[in-house]
Design a protein around this motif. Structure first.
Motif, mmCIF file in Angstrom:
data_model
loop_
_atom_site.group_PDB
_atom_site.id
_atom_site.type_symbol
_atom_site.label_atom_id
_atom_site.label_comp_id
_atom_site.label_asym_id
_atom_site.label_seq_id
_atom_site.Cartn_x
_atom_site.Cartn_y
_atom_site.Cartn_z
ATOM 1 N N UNK A 175 0.833 -1.203 0.000
ATOM 2 C CA UNK A 175 0.000 0.000 0.000
ATOM 3 C C UNK A 175 0.873 1.260 0.000
ATOM 4 N N UNK A 176 2.086 1.157 0.566
ATOM 5 C CA UNK A 176 3.036 2.274 0.495
ATOM 6 C C UNK A 176 3.351 2.588 -0.973
ATOM 7 N N UNK A 177 3.558 1.551 -1.756
ATOM 8 C CA UNK A 177 3.897 1.732 -3.169
ATOM 9 C C UNK A 177 2.692 2.234 -3.956
ATOM 10 N N UNK A 178 1.531 1.672 -3.661
ATOM 11 C CA UNK A 178 0.324 2.028 -4.410
ATOM 12 C C UNK A 178 -0.101 3.462 -4.136
ATOM 13 N N UNK A 179 -0.028 3.894 -2.891
ATOM 14 C CA UNK A 179 -0.454 5.250 -2.527
ATOM 15 C C UNK A 179 0.418 6.304 -3.184
ATOM 16 N N UNK A 180 1.696 6.002 -3.323
ATOM 17 C CA UNK A 180 2.644 6.999 -3.821
ATOM 18 C C UNK A 180 2.331 7.438 -5.247
ATOM 19 N N UNK A 181 1.885 6.488 -6.069
ATOM 20 C CA UNK A 181 1.750 6.751 -7.509
ATOM 21 C C UNK A 181 0.757 7.876 -7.813
ATOM 22 N N UNK A 182 -0.491 7.851 -7.302
ATOM 23 C CA UNK A 182 -1.412 8.943 -7.643
ATOM 24 C C UNK A 182 -1.135 10.242 -6.883
ATOM 25 N N UNK A 183 -0.425 10.156 -5.742
ATOM 26 C CA UNK A 183 -0.230 11.349 -4.916
ATOM 27 C C UNK A 183 1.059 12.094 -5.213
ATOM 28 N N UNK A 184 1.933 11.528 -6.059
ATOM 29 C CA UNK A 184 3.214 12.191 -6.322
ATOM 30 C C UNK A 184 3.033 13.609 -6.851
ATOM 31 N N UNK A 185 2.267 13.757 -7.928
ATOM 32 C CA UNK A 185 2.153 15.075 -8.561
ATOM 33 C C UNK A 185 1.522 16.112 -7.643
ATOM 34 N N UNK A 186 0.423 15.802 -6.914
ATOM 35 C CA UNK A 186 -0.101 16.807 -5.979
ATOM 36 C C UNK A 186 0.907 17.203 -4.908
ATOM 37 N N UNK B 119 1.940 9.606 4.371
ATOM 38 C CA UNK B 119 3.065 10.363 4.923
ATOM 39 C C UNK B 119 4.335 10.120 4.121
ATOM 40 N N UNK B 120 4.503 8.890 3.647
ATOM 41 C CA UNK B 120 5.693 8.541 2.881
ATOM 42 C C UNK B 120 5.820 9.373 1.609
ATOM 43 N N UNK B 121 4.677 9.756 1.007
ATOM 44 C CA UNK B 121 4.711 10.566 -0.208
ATOM 45 C C UNK B 121 5.353 11.919 0.070
ATOM 46 N N UNK B 122 5.186 12.421 1.300
ATOM 47 C CA UNK B 122 5.772 13.698 1.696
ATOM 48 C C UNK B 122 7.233 13.555 2.130
ATOM 49 N N UNK B 123 7.759 12.344 2.083
ATOM 50 C CA UNK B 123 9.115 12.089 2.572
ATOM 51 C C UNK B 123 10.080 11.689 1.461
ATOM 52 N N UNK B 124 9.657 10.793 0.580
ATOM 53 C CA UNK B 124 10.597 10.162 -0.342
ATOM 54 C C UNK B 124 11.255 11.128 -1.321
ATOM 55 N N UNK B 125 10.571 12.179 -1.706
ATOM 56 C CA UNK B 125 11.151 13.107 -2.671
ATOM 57 C C UNK B 125 12.007 14.199 -2.073
ATOM 58 N N UNK B 126 12.207 14.176 -0.763
ATOM 59 C CA UNK B 126 12.878 15.279 -0.072
ATOM 60 C C UNK B 126 14.409 15.228 -0.067
ATOM 61 N N UNK B 127 15.072 14.056 -0.054
ATOM 62 C CA UNK B 127 16.533 14.049 0.148
ATOM 63 C C UNK B 127 17.317 14.953 -0.794
ATOM 64 N N UNK B 128 17.093 14.842 -2.093
ATOM 65 C CA UNK B 128 17.865 15.658 -3.031
ATOM 66 C C UNK B 128 17.500 17.134 -2.916
ATOM 67 N N UNK B 129 16.246 17.430 -2.571
ATOM 68 C CA UNK B 129 15.820 18.829 -2.407
ATOM 69 C C UNK B 129 16.508 19.444 -1.191
ATOM 70 N N UNK B 130 16.521 18.737 -0.076
ATOM 71 C CA UNK B 130 17.200 19.232 1.124
ATOM 72 C C UNK B 130 18.689 19.428 0.847
ATOM 73 N N UNK B 131 19.312 18.476 0.151
ATOM 74 C CA UNK B 131 20.736 18.573 -0.157
ATOM 75 C C UNK B 131 21.031 19.811 -1.008
ATOM 76 N N UNK B 132 20.201 20.082 -2.008
ATOM 77 C CA UNK B 132 20.432 21.219 -2.901
ATOM 78 C C UNK B 132 20.197 22.553 -2.207
ATOM 79 N N UNK B 133 19.151 22.630 -1.396
ATOM 80 C CA UNK B 133 18.771 23.902 -0.770
ATOM 81 C C UNK B 133 19.696 24.265 0.388
ATOM 82 N N UNK B 134 20.208 23.263 1.108
ATOM 83 C CA UNK B 134 20.946 23.533 2.343
ATOM 84 C C UNK B 134 22.451 23.296 2.261
#
Length: 522
Positions: A122-133, A183-198
């Motif tokens: 369900x972690x994998x399934x939820x991520x797919x439709x919620x990525x773009x929002x 919650x995972x959708x709000x987490x997985x895309x963050x590492x590279x963004x945090x690295x670039x911004x900070x």
């Protein structure tokens, strides 16, 4: 040539360009105003890639070319990445806590193995439709809002699961797990963004590895702790008690981390940490079409190949993690605890691989070569693990699984950073998100397919199935061209040496003469 106004210099008491002994071909244009909040706003006469390279602070009240930003790194950056890594760890633990003791939860809730597998999928399934929002929210509201939302949902899901401590309340545990998957959708895309911004140009790969490190550590703990806290016993009341201990611990930890996010997380540092990030601020526009960004990414053939190869590798990892307990128990009955330890070995080795690869990339910038070598070694490790799983010696499985994990999970941060290089200056959140969508899609396909193959034909054909797709991924990786756009942006002008930000001291320091605006274009 970009001209300057000598009268403006005289009014502000700033020495002229010739007095400073600078090259007359590089000068500051009064119409290029740099906002104190770090953003650069070029005028219509200036090229959008024109970038200020300041060496000091200007008068706070001045306008025009004297109001320049500086390139610095903030001390807070390590606290930000550490807190993020911790709540990512907590969320990853909740992903695998059911799969690592699959047979115990099957008996407690009276459901099939496939139903327990769906608690992971369900972690994998939820991520797919919620990525773009969620990616749109990241661009619209920034890092702090996304971090608060992700940690809050993670905390809520952990406490909801405490209402599922009866065998007939399986739907409640499903609800809690779905909340955590959001919650995972709000987490997985963050590492590279945090690295670039900070983080500065020589730290981004290491920072991204540390951010991904937390997620891997959470999976490792998820393999190790549940078999210890929840023994395989028949008494339902005692089993419910042991499950409640695990749920209470994770609920308390998630609550503490949510509070830390409120305290520690800031939107971005006062100054851009690298030239590439400063230029990214300059080019940023709230009017840019979100859909056009996605279209540009999919027109980038190198990025599309990386999306496919990353998905094949990460999908194989998700399938192995979900089905590991079933595979080990099939060959070594009653070894639930050792099955968890084998999973722990895979993740710990992968965390070591991730950190080493991050440091290596920061030193060498050999993204294509490193990614290809790690991918090939992942395939080799998978083949060795496949042929040794049924030999009857658990210590051999520990060694082969650890070797495979060193490369397989060590590849994950490599993919994030390589994607940012290939797609700069597009949003890091979008490129990372598309990689994760690919991983989730392949993860679902591989988990269902391999699970069915194991049930009907055994573990050997199931693992050979993954080896075939890893071979395809390694072959496609060889065709990715190393178009390192972010590195080119950083090399256009010498990067200022990293300085630790002392915000209180900056206000009391006397201002320095502004440096020139570079006329070179990205």
């Amino acid at each position: 040539m970009v001209n300057e106004d000598p009268n403006q210099q005289e009014r502000d008491g700033t020495p002229s360009q010739s007095a400073l002994g600078e090259n007359p071909s590089v000068s500051a244009h009064p119409s290029v105003s740099i906002h104190p909040s770090v953003s650069v706003y070029p005028s219509s006469s200036a090229h959008p890639s024109t970038l200020a390279q300041p060496s000091g602070l200007a008068h706070p009240g001045s306008s025009g070319p004297e109001d320049l930003s500086v390139i610095k790194v903030s001390k807070r950056r390590w606290a930000v990445v550490l807190v993020f890594s911790c709540y990512s760890m907590c969320n990853a633990f909740q992903w695998i806590q059911y799969g690592s003791i699959n047979n115990i939860f099957m008996n407690f809730y009276g459901v099939s193995a496939f139903a327990i597998d769906w608690l992971s999928m369900c972690y994998m399934l939820t991520y797919i439709p919620l990525l773009l929002p969620v990616a749109w929210l990241l661009e619209k509201f920034g890092l702090r809002t996304i971090a608060l939302t992700g940690s809050a949902l993670n905390c809520l899901g952990a406490w909801v699961k405490l209402g599922s401590l009866k065998p007939h309340l399986f739907p409640v545990t499903v609800l809690g797990q779905v909340i955590c998957s959001v919650a995972q959708v709000f987490i997985l895309g963050m590492p590279s963004r945090i690295a670039s911004v900070w983080f500065g140009a020589n730290e981004v790969s290491t920072a991204c590895s540390i951010a991904v490190f937390g997620n891997q550590l959470g999976i490792a703990i998820g393999f190790l702790v549940p078999p210890v806290l929840v023994p395989n016993i028949k008494d339902q009341d005692k089993l419910a008690y042991h499950i409640s201990i695990m749920f209470y611990i994770i609920g308390g930890v998630a609550t503490l981390l949510f509070i830390l996010v409120i305290i520690v997380f800031k939107e971005k540092p006062k100054h851009p940490p690298s030239r590439a990030q400063s230029l990214s601020y300059a080019l940023a526009s709230p009017d840019v079409s979100y859909l056009s960004s996605i279209v540009r990414l999919f027109k980038n053939l190198n990025f599309v190949l990386l999306v496919i190869t990353y998905g094949l590798n990460a999908g194989a990892f998700y399938a192995l993690s979900t089905l590991l307990n079933r595979m080990v128990i099939l060959h070594y009955p009653g070894e639930e605890v050792n099955a968890g330890r084998i999973g722990l070995t895979i993740i710990i080795a992968g965390m070591l691989g991730a950190v080493i690869s991050g440091i290596w990339l920061d030193r060498t910038k050999t993204y294509k070569e490193t990614t290809l070598v790690v991918y090939i070694m992942t395939l080799v490790g998978m083949v060795v693990y496949t042929v040794t799983l049924n030999l009857g010696h658990l210590w051999v499985v520990f060694i082969t699984a650890g070797t495979m994990g060193f490369f397989m999970t060590g590849y994950l941060p490599l993919g994030f950073e390589f994607a940012v290089e290939l797609t700069y200056p597009e949003s890091e959140g979008m490129s990372s998100g598309l990689l994760n969508v690919s991983a989730q899609v392949f993860g679902i396909i591989f988990t269902i397919s391999q699970g069915q193959i194991i049930d009907n034909y055994g573990t050997l054909p199931g693992n050979i199935f993954l080896c075939v797709f890893l071979t395809l991924g390694a072959a496609l990786t060889a065709f990715i061209r190393a178009d390192l756009r972010r590195q080119k942006a950083n090399k256009e002008a010498p990067e200022n040496k990293l300085q630790e930000e002392e915000e209180e001291e900056e206000e009391s320091k006397p201002s320095k003469a502004p440096t020139a605006v570079s006329e070179e274009h990205l």
